[in-house]
Motif scaffolding. Structure first.
Motif, PDB file in Angstrom:
ATOM      1  N   ILE A  28      42.324  36.520  44.820  1.00  0.00           N
ATOM      2  CA  ILE A  28      41.497  35.863  45.820  1.00  0.00           C
ATOM      3  C   ILE A  28      40.070  35.854  45.256  1.00  0.00           C
ATOM      4  O   ILE A  28      39.762  36.650  44.372  1.00  0.00           O
ATOM      5  CB  ILE A  28      41.561  36.610  47.177  1.00  0.00           C
ATOM      6  N   PRO A  29      39.219  34.952  45.713  1.00  0.00           N
ATOM      7  CA  PRO A  29      37.862  34.929  45.150  1.00  0.00           C
ATOM      8  C   PRO A  29      37.187  36.299  45.255  1.00  0.00           C
ATOM      9  O   PRO A  29      37.308  36.977  46.273  1.00  0.00           O
ATOM     10  CB  PRO A  29      37.149  33.884  46.018  1.00  0.00           C
ATOM     11  N   TYR A  30      36.511  36.681  44.169  1.00  0.00           N
ATOM     12  CA  TYR A  30      35.806  37.967  44.078  1.00  0.00           C
ATOM     13  C   TYR A  30      36.768  39.138  44.291  1.00  0.00           C
ATOM     14  O   TYR A  30      36.429  40.148  44.906  1.00  0.00           O
ATOM     15  CB  TYR A  30      34.630  38.022  45.067  1.00  0.00           C
ATOM     16  N   ASP A  31      37.974  38.982  43.779  1.00  0.00           N
ATOM     17  CA  ASP A  31      39.004  40.021  43.919  1.00  0.00           C
ATOM     18  C   ASP A  31      38.527  41.304  43.245  1.00  0.00           C
ATOM     19  O   ASP A  31      37.997  41.266  42.132  1.00  0.00           O
ATOM     20  CB  ASP A  31      40.304  39.543  43.251  1.00  0.00           C
ATOM     21  N   THR A  32      38.735  42.411  43.918  1.00  0.00           N
ATOM     22  CA  THR A  32      38.361  43.691  43.310  1.00  0.00           C
ATOM     23  C   THR A  32      39.542  44.262  42.532  1.00  0.00           C
ATOM     24  O   THR A  32      39.407  45.242  41.813  1.00  0.00           O
ATOM     25  CB  THR A  32      37.923  44.707  44.388  1.00  0.00           C
ATOM     26  N   ARG A  33      40.712  43.630  42.668  1.00  0.00           N
ATOM     27  CA  ARG A  33      41.893  44.090  41.947  1.00  0.00           C
ATOM     28  C   ARG A  33      42.087  43.223  40.696  1.00  0.00           C
ATOM     29  O   ARG A  33      41.452  42.200  40.528  1.00  0.00           O
ATOM     30  CB  ARG A  33      43.127  44.027  42.849  1.00  0.00           C
ATOM     31  N   SER A  34      43.027  43.649  39.811  1.00  0.00           N
ATOM     32  CA  SER A  34      43.199  42.915  38.550  1.00  0.00           C
ATOM     33  C   SER A  34      44.095  41.680  38.750  1.00  0.00           C
ATOM     34  O   SER A  34      44.866  41.626  39.712  1.00  0.00           O
ATOM     35  CB  SER A  34      43.851  43.830  37.519  1.00  0.00           C
ATOM     36  N   PRO A  35      44.025  40.699  37.815  1.00  0.00           N
ATOM     37  CA  PRO A  35      44.890  39.510  37.933  1.00  0.00           C
ATOM     38  C   PRO A  35      46.379  39.869  37.885  1.00  0.00           C
ATOM     39  O   PRO A  35      47.218  39.130  38.385  1.00  0.00           O
ATOM     40  CB  PRO A  35      44.522  38.677  36.705  1.00  0.00           C
ATOM     41  N   PHE A  36      46.720  41.013  37.271  1.00  0.00           N
ATOM     42  CA  PHE A  36      48.134  41.414  37.213  1.00  0.00           C
ATOM     43  C   PHE A  36      48.590  42.018  38.532  1.00  0.00           C
ATOM     44  O   PHE A  36      49.761  42.064  38.852  1.00  0.00           O
ATOM     45  CB  PHE A  36      48.360  42.425  36.074  1.00  0.00           C
ATOM     46  N   SER A  37      47.640  42.535  39.269  1.00  0.00           N
ATOM     47  CA  SER A  37      47.978  43.137  40.554  1.00  0.00           C
ATOM     48  C   SER A  37      46.927  42.710  41.580  1.00  0.00           C
ATOM     49  O   SER A  37      46.144  43.512  42.075  1.00  0.00           O
ATOM     50  CB  SER A  37      47.997  44.663  40.397  1.00  0.00           C
ATOM     51  N   PRO A  38      46.923  41.409  41.901  1.00  0.00           N
ATOM     52  CA  PRO A  38      45.843  40.885  42.746  1.00  0.00           C
ATOM     53  C   PRO A  38      46.014  41.211  44.223  1.00  0.00           C
ATOM     54  O   PRO A  38      47.060  41.722  44.643  1.00  0.00           O
ATOM     55  CB  PRO A  38      45.947  39.381  42.519  1.00  0.00           C
TER      56      PRO A  38
END
Ligand SMILES: Cc1ncc(COP(=O)(O)O)c(C=O)c1O
Length: 450
Positions: free
Chosen positions: A348-358
């Motif tokens: 999601i925009p400005y995700d605090t998690r990684s792209p592998f575990s969004p």
């Protein structure tokens, strides 16, 4: 039907039939997917696959192209009519090579401009819009724009400011995970204010533009690309459109011989069939229903405690932050999949998690709308989705919902002949007495060949 595959390659036959049942009895909610018509399916499986036809109609490097020329000319004419464009190239193998060809055409292979500006991948853009692992980020200097940190809408003033600072040669408008309407007219003004080309990638929303439920892009853009297999409901592939003759010639040279060899004429025929379908008045109604369904689904998700990025949708797509319901994107994707609902985990925009575990999931309504589902079904599906997201580990719940989904899907048949064939050859084992009343996925494992 599929008789020859059955004889020649039983393993592939078996896998195809299992996929038929997965599609028939599951809810396909990946927003970039759709179900093509039997006519498109047939065209994609014709003898046109046998033919080499390097070049363009009436300028081929191979003999025997008299009918292939007609097929490709018809596809070009229909693409032009559908999008009100002066020129169309229907040969790109898929969306990524189409974007590559468009970028190369606008920059003379990168020799006349190195700087491009597109939406960042983690904000909803596509890999080919300048991501660092993609050709677009490797060969070009990229400055990516983002959505507004609070509203998560595109902030056109901020994009303009960035464009004025960075002076890109090409601005790319378009997205892969943006739930709101894109203002291509405003992008045109921004591009003009810095003397940049505007490349619009309408892959996700092409069908909505055709249906008149999304602002047009072609009239505002120097070049427009689109995949043909998403809301446009054609075979896998892409096309490139422009109203500029000089650019059209550059695009043609770059697609062939610059980047590709022989065009896949069986898929060009299938694109042409899909364009003919999209030119019919019914397609406009289809596009309108996609959006009505997405809005109904959004309302149901929100009413059941879902957190939607931007608070809703204008198009075919919903982006949801599932961390607010105590789970994460990967877990939600898996749990929904176990119940027969296919979605994909997404940043999601400005995700605090990684792209592998969004933090999010992305879901959409084009495929369900194709099978005839409407607002009433969306309301129920929203309830199921939220029940599972709130209880991703509850196997009994998933099993119950999965059985209900099978019942729902039976009311909206997709490929009846293929399904009948699959039922004939993939028999449930003796432990299952009533076909489809039990979990389809579980029974997959127990099915044995006739
Ligand atoms: C906006 C956009 N452009 C381009 C592509 C690339 O298409 P393909 O997967 O056919 O290469 C996609 C695919 O998801 C997309 O969403």
């Amino acid at each position: 039907m599929l008789d020859h595959i059955k004889q020649t390659d039983p393993e592939t036959f078996d896998n195809i039939l299992r996929e038929v049942l997965r599609q028939e009895f599951g809810l396909e909610m990946i927003p970039s997917e759709n179900y093509v018509s039997p006519a498109v399916l047939e065209a994609a499986g014709t003898v046109l696959t046998n033919k080499y036809a390097e070049g363009y109609p009436h300028k081929r490097y191979y003999g025997g192209c008299e009918y292939i020329d007609k097929v490709e000319e018809l596809a070009i004419e229909r693409a032009k009519k559908l999008f009100n464009a002066k020129f169309a190239n229907v040969q790109p193998y898929s969306g990524s090579p189409a974007n590559m060809a468009a970028l190369f055409a606008l920059t003379d292979w990168g020799r006349q401009g190195k700087k491009i500006m597109g939406m960042a991948l983690d904000q909803g853009g596509h890999l080919t819009h300048g991501h660092k692992v993609n050709f677009s980020g490797i060969l070009f200097d990229v400055s990516s724009y983002k959505v507004d940190p609070k509203t998560h809408y595109l902030d056109y003033d901020a994009i303009e400011e960035l464009a004025k600072k960075e002076k890109p040669h090409v601005i790319i408008a378009g997205a892969t995970a943006y739930p709101r309407e894109i203002d291509f007219k405003r992008f045109r003004e921004i591009a003009d204010s810095v003397g940049a080309y505007l490349l619009s990638d309408i892959s996700h929303i092409a069908g909505l533009i055709v249906a008149g439920v999304h602002q047009d892009a072609v009239q505002y853009s120097d070049v427009t690309t689109t995949t043909t297999h998403k809301t446009l409901r054609g075979p896998r592939g892409a096309i490139i459109l422009t109203n500029n003759e000089e650019l059209a010639q550059k695009i043609n040279k770059i697609v062939f011989p610059g980047m590709q060899g022989g065009p896949h004429e069986h898929l060009i025929a299938a694109k042409s069939v899909a364009f003919a379908e999209a030119l019919k008045p019914e397609f406009k109604e289809y596009g309108k229903q996609i959006v009505r369904n997405a809005k109904a689904l959004a309302t149901s998700l929100i009413e059941n405690d879902g957190t939607l990025i931007t608070g809703g949708t204008d198009n075919h797509l919903i982006l949801m932050d599932v961390t607010k319901n105590g789970t994460i994107g990967a877990e939600a994707e898996k749990a929904l999949g176990e119940a027969g609902i296919t979605v994909n985990k997404n940043t999601i925009p400005y995700d605090t998690r990684s792209p592998f575990s969004p933090s999010g999931i992305r879901l959409g309504t084009p495929a369900l709308t194709t099978r005839g589902m409407k607002e009433k079904e969306m309301e129920q599906i929203g309830v199921w989705i939220m029940e599972i997201i709130k209880n991703p580990k509850n196997d009994d719940l998933k099993k119950k919902i999965e059985a209900e989904i099978v019942e729902l899907c039976k009311k909206f048949p997709l490929y009846p002949e293929l399904t009948e064939l699959a039922q004939k050859y993939l028999k449930p084992s003796s432990s299952f007495s009533i076909f489809y009343t039990l979990s389809i996925k579980k029974s997959f494992k127990l099915w044995k060949k006739n």
